[in-house]
Design a protein around this motif. Structure first.
Motif, PDB file in Angstrom:
ATOM      1  N   PHE A   1      34.133  64.715   6.160  1.00  0.00           N
ATOM      2  CA  PHE A   1      34.641  65.183   7.710  1.00  0.00           C
ATOM      3  C   PHE A   1      33.563  64.719   9.243  1.00  0.00           C
ATOM      4  N   GLN A   2      34.977  65.005  10.082  1.00  0.00           N
ATOM      5  CA  GLN A   2      34.406  63.757  10.857  1.00  0.00           C
ATOM      6  C   GLN A   2      34.453  65.165  12.394  1.00  0.00           C
ATOM      7  N   THR A   3      34.476  65.247  12.524  1.00  0.00           N
ATOM      8  CA  THR A   3      34.023  65.632  14.432  1.00  0.00           C
ATOM      9  C   THR A   3      34.942  64.765  16.218  1.00  0.00           C
ATOM     10  N   CYS A   4      36.153  65.213  16.228  1.00  0.00           N
ATOM     11  CA  CYS A   4      36.898  64.961  16.836  1.00  0.00           C
ATOM     12  C   CYS A   4      35.761  64.919  18.363  1.00  0.00           C
ATOM     13  N   ASP A   5      35.740  63.947  19.382  1.00  0.00           N
ATOM     14  CA  ASP A   5      35.317  63.102  20.351  1.00  0.00           C
ATOM     15  C   ASP A   5      35.863  64.320  21.794  1.00  0.00           C
ATOM     16  N   GLY A   6      37.218  64.408  21.214  1.00  0.00           N
ATOM     17  CA  GLY A   6      38.128  65.258  22.243  1.00  0.00           C
ATOM     18  C   GLY A   6      37.646  66.330  22.220  1.00  0.00           C
ATOM     19  N   CYS A   7      38.486  67.085  21.736  1.00  0.00           N
ATOM     20  CA  CYS A   7      38.212  69.074  20.925  1.00  0.00           C
ATOM     21  C   CYS A   7      37.712  69.032  20.100  1.00  0.00           C
ATOM     22  N   GLU A   8      36.304  69.014  19.768  1.00  0.00           N
ATOM     23  CA  GLU A   8      35.245  69.272  18.634  1.00  0.00           C
ATOM     24  C   GLU A   8      35.786  69.834  17.442  1.00  0.00           C
ATOM     25  N   ARG A   9      37.277  69.642  16.954  1.00  0.00           N
ATOM     26  CA  ARG A   9      37.356  69.790  16.063  1.00  0.00           C
ATOM     27  C   ARG A   9      37.490  69.035  14.373  1.00  0.00           C
ATOM     28  N   ALA A  10      37.046  69.910  13.842  1.00  0.00           N
ATOM     29  CA  ALA A  10      36.582  68.852  12.282  1.00  0.00           C
ATOM     30  C   ALA A  10      38.026  68.412  11.383  1.00  0.00           C
ATOM     31  N   PHE A  11      38.536  67.132  11.054  1.00  0.00           N
ATOM     32  CA  PHE A  11      39.152  66.562  10.323  1.00  0.00           C
ATOM     33  C   PHE A  11      38.526  65.516   9.299  1.00  0.00           C
ATOM     34  N   ARG A  12      38.877  65.515   8.438  1.00  0.00           N
ATOM     35  CA  ARG A  12      39.116  63.769   7.350  1.00  0.00           C
ATOM     36  C   ARG A  12      38.934  62.756   7.638  1.00  0.00           C
ATOM     37  N   SER A  13      38.306  61.698   7.540  1.00  0.00           N
ATOM     38  CA  SER A  13      38.527  60.368   7.839  1.00  0.00           C
ATOM     39  C   SER A  13      36.725  60.028   7.709  1.00  0.00           C
ATOM     40  N   HIS A  14      37.648  58.361   7.259  1.00  0.00           N
ATOM     41  CA  HIS A  14      36.090  57.732   6.935  1.00  0.00           C
ATOM     42  C   HIS A  14      35.069  57.282   8.478  1.00  0.00           C
ATOM     43  N   HIS A  15      36.314  57.389   9.419  1.00  0.00           N
ATOM     44  CA  HIS A  15      35.534  56.261  10.633  1.00  0.00           C
ATOM     45  C   HIS A  15      35.340  57.181  11.883  1.00  0.00           C
ATOM     46  N   PRO A  16      33.991  57.808  12.694  1.00  0.00           N
ATOM     47  CA  PRO A  16      34.902  58.606  13.171  1.00  0.00           C
ATOM     48  C   PRO A  16      35.214  59.003  14.450  1.00  0.00           C
ATOM     49  N   GLY A  17      36.441  59.535  15.513  1.00  0.00           N
ATOM     50  CA  GLY A  17      37.023  59.148  16.366  1.00  0.00           C
ATOM     51  C   GLY A  17      37.767  60.474  17.214  1.00  0.00           C
ATOM     52  N   HIS A  18      39.209  60.656  17.335  1.00  0.00           N
ATOM     53  CA  HIS A  18      39.871  62.239  18.078  1.00  0.00           C
ATOM     54  C   HIS A  18      40.386  61.816  16.655  1.00  0.00           C
ATOM     55  N   CYS A  19      40.932  63.822  16.265  1.00  0.00           N
ATOM     56  CA  CYS A  19      41.961  64.437  15.362  1.00  0.00           C
ATOM     57  C   CYS A  19      43.318  63.532  15.733  1.00  0.00           C
ATOM     58  N   ARG A  20      44.248  63.772  14.885  1.00  0.00           N
ATOM     59  CA  ARG A  20      45.318  63.560  15.373  1.00  0.00           C
ATOM     60  C   ARG A  20      46.459  63.977  16.443  1.00  0.00           C
ATOM     61  N   ASP A  21      46.200  65.467  17.239  1.00  0.00           N
ATOM     62  CA  ASP A  21      46.882  65.981  17.762  1.00  0.00           C
ATOM     63  C   ASP A  21      46.112  64.721  19.194  1.00  0.00           C
ATOM     64  N   CYS A  22      44.661  64.870  19.570  1.00  0.00           N
ATOM     65  CA  CYS A  22      43.957  64.095  20.604  1.00  0.00           C
ATOM     66  C   CYS A  22      44.287  62.429  20.715  1.00  0.00           C
ATOM     67  N   ARG A  23      44.854  62.015  19.516  1.00  0.00           N
ATOM     68  CA  ARG A  23      45.413  60.852  19.760  1.00  0.00           C
ATOM     69  C   ARG A  23      46.654  61.049  19.572  1.00  0.00           C
ATOM     70  N   ASP A  24      47.245  61.456  19.938  1.00  0.00           N
ATOM     71  CA  ASP A  24      48.692  62.125  20.856  1.00  0.00           C
ATOM     72  C   ASP A  24      49.018  61.574  21.596  1.00  0.00           C
ATOM     73  N   GLN A  25      47.677  62.537  22.535  1.00  0.00           N
ATOM     74  CA  GLN A  25      47.596  62.837  23.012  1.00  0.00           C
ATOM     75  C   GLN A  25      47.133  61.872  24.432  1.00  0.00           C
ATOM     76  N   HIS A  26      46.193  60.501  23.845  1.00  0.00           N
ATOM     77  CA  HIS A  26      45.754  59.709  24.346  1.00  0.00           C
ATOM     78  C   HIS A  26      46.596  58.140  23.981  1.00  0.00           C
ATOM     79  N   GLY A  27      47.583  58.661  22.637  1.00  0.00           N
ATOM     80  CA  GLY A  27      48.283  56.848  22.640  1.00  0.00           C
ATOM     81  C   GLY A  27      46.886  56.401  22.056  1.00  0.00           C
ATOM     82  N   GLU A  28      45.953  56.442  21.000  1.00  0.00           N
ATOM     83  CA  GLU A  28      44.836  56.067  20.001  1.00  0.00           C
ATOM     84  C   GLU A  28      46.015  56.065  18.878  1.00  0.00           C
ATOM     85  N   ALA A  29      45.567  55.105  18.172  1.00  0.00           N
ATOM     86  CA  ALA A  29      46.389  54.577  16.867  1.00  0.00           C
ATOM     87  C   ALA A  29      45.571  54.271  16.205  1.00  0.00           C
ATOM     88  N   ALA A  30      46.388  55.030  15.028  1.00  0.00           N
ATOM     89  CA  ALA A  30      45.723  55.899  13.692  1.00  0.00           C
ATOM     90  C   ALA A  30      44.367  54.787  13.062  1.00  0.00           C
TER      91      ALA A  30
END
Length: 341
Positions: free
Chosen positions: A312-341
Motif C-alpha cells: 500500500f502507498q499513500t497518495c501525496d494529493g488526497c492522502e488515500r491508500a492505493f497499491r503500488s510499488h512506488h510512492p506517488g498519486h492515486c488514479r484520480d489524482c493522476r487523472d486530474q494532474h495528467g500524470e502518467a501511471a
C-alpha cells in the motif's frame, strides 16, 4: 455233452402268431391286467435322449402323484450317482417331459414343483390338458398289449448239425372287439409361475500384478529370496517355485518404490485367514491392492511459494491508500494532474 434246449421257450416261440424273425429281438407280448403304465414310443425310442434319461422318465411316469422324484430320492433308489441322475433330469427338462418351477410358500420358504408330461408335444400344441393325478392304471383287460423286451436269442453252435424242423403255424384266432376308452374330463392347468432372474453382482476383472520399470537380476534375486523366507515368519505362507517366480515382479515393484523388506513382510503376514487354502492368491491380492505410491522427491516436499503482494502507498494529493510499488498519486489524482501511471 449235447447242447441243452429249453423246451418251454421253444413251445412259447411256437405259440407266437406270425413269422418269427431270423435275428434280433423276439417279443413275447402278454396282455397286462394290473400294475402297468402306458409309455409312448416317443419316449422309449427317443433319438436324442440318453438311456439313463429314458429310464428315469419311464420310472417317473410309473410313480403315483406326490412321489418324491428329486435327485436325492432317485439316487437312493438306483445305483446311478447323483451326477448321472441330474444330467438325465436336465435332458428330460430340455425336451419338454419335465418341468421344475420354484414356488414361494408361507413363512418365506421355497419349494420345487415338479410336473411330468407324458406327451409334451400335445401339451405344447394345446390339444390335451395335462392330467394332475396318479399314474394310469387299469384293473380290467388291457386295451392294447404292451410289448416287453426279452433277451436276444442267438443260435448256439450244435455238436451235430440237424436239419431245421418246420414250425407249424398256429390257427388264426379271431380278435375280440376292444372297448373304446371314455374321454376323461380334466381341469385346465394353471400357468406356471414365472422364474425370477438370479440377482448376482457383476464380477470385477482381476487387476494385473504390478511390475517394476526395470526388473534387474539383482532385484529379482532379492524378491525371490524374500518370498522363500516368508515361511519362517508365517507357517501358512509356503510357496512353490512356480509361485515365487510369478510373484517376484510384484515384490520388485514394491522395492522399486523404496519400500523396505520389513514393511513388505508386515503387510503380507498381518491378519492371515485361518485356515489359509491358497497362500499364493492371498499374496498376489495384497501385492496388487496394497501397492504404495512412489516416494515424493525433494522438490515435491518443498513448501509452496507465496505470490508477491503489492504494498500500500499513500497518495501525496488526497492522502488515500492505493497499491503500488512506488510512492506517488492515486488514479484520480493522476487523472486530474495528467500524470502518467
Amino acid at each position: 455233452m449235447d447242447t441243452q434246449h429249453d423246451n418251454a421257450l421253444t413251445h412259447a416261440l411256437a405259440a407266437i402268431p406270425g413269422p418269427v424273425p431270423p435275428s434280433g429281438v423276439i417279443h413275447v407280448a402278454v396282455p397286462h391286467t394290473s400294475r402297468f403304465t402306458v409309455v409312448g414310443n416317443h419316449l422309449a425310442q427317443h433319438a436324442e435322449l440318453s438311456l439313463v434319461a429314458i429310464g428315469v422318465g419311464v420310472h417317473i411316469q410309473s410313480l403315483p402323484a406326490g412321489a418324491e422324484v428329486g435327485i436325492k430320492a432317485l439316487a437312493a433308489r438306483f445305483p446311478e450317482g447323483e451326477v448321472k441322475i441330474a444330467l438325465a433330469l436336465r435332458e428330460l427338462e430340455a425336451h419338454g417331459y419335465l418341468h421344475r418351477t420354484r414356488v414361494r410358500l408361507t413363512k418365506g420358504r421355497v419349494a420345487t414343483r415338479t410336473v411330468f408330461c407324458n406327451q409334451p408335444g400335445a401339451v405344447l400344441r394345446g390339444g390335451v390338458a395335462p392330467v394332475v393325478g396318479p399314474a394310469v392304471r387299469s384293473t380290467g383287460p388291457a386295451t392294447a398289449p404292451v410289448r416287453e423286451h426279452t433277451r436276444v436269442l442267438e443260435p448256439e453252435p450244435a455238436a451235430v448239425p440237424e436239419e431245421p424242423r418246420p414250425v407249424p403255424e398256429p390257427a388264426a384266432v379271431p380278435e375280440e372287439p376292444r372297448p373304446v376308452p371314455e374321454p376323461v374330463l380334466v381341469p385346465e392347468a394353471l400357468p406356471a409361475p414365472a422364474r425370477l432372474p438370479a440377482r448376482t453382482a457383476p464380477t470385477q476383472p482381476r487387476r494385473p500384478l504390478p511390475h517394476p520399470h526395470a526388473l534387474t537380476p539383482e532385484l529379482r534375486q532379492t524378491a525371490s529370496a524374500f518370498l522363500a523366507d516368508l515361511r519362517r515368519h508365517a507357517e501358512e505362507l509356503v510357496l512353490s517355485e512356480q509361485d515365487i517366480e510369478e510373484l517376484a515382479p510384484g515384490v520388485a515393484a514394491w522395492l522399486e518404490r523404496d519400500a523396505t523388506l520389513d514393511t513388505i513382510r508386515r503387510t503380507l503376514t498381518a491378519d492371515l485367514p485361518k485356515p489359509l487354502k491358497h497362500p499364493a492368491r492371498l499374496l498376489r491380492h495384497r501385492l496388487t491392492a496394497l501397492l504404495p505410491p512412489p516416494l515424493p522427491g525433494i522438490h515435491a516436499l518443498a513448501p509452496p511459494r507465496r505470490a508477491q503482494v503489492t504494498p500500500f502507498q499513500t497518495c501525496d494529493g488526497c492522502e488515500r491508500a492505493f497499491r503500488s510499488h512506488h510512492p506517488g498519486h492515486c488514479r484520480d489524482c493522476r487523472d486530474q494532474h495528467g500524470e502518467a501511471a
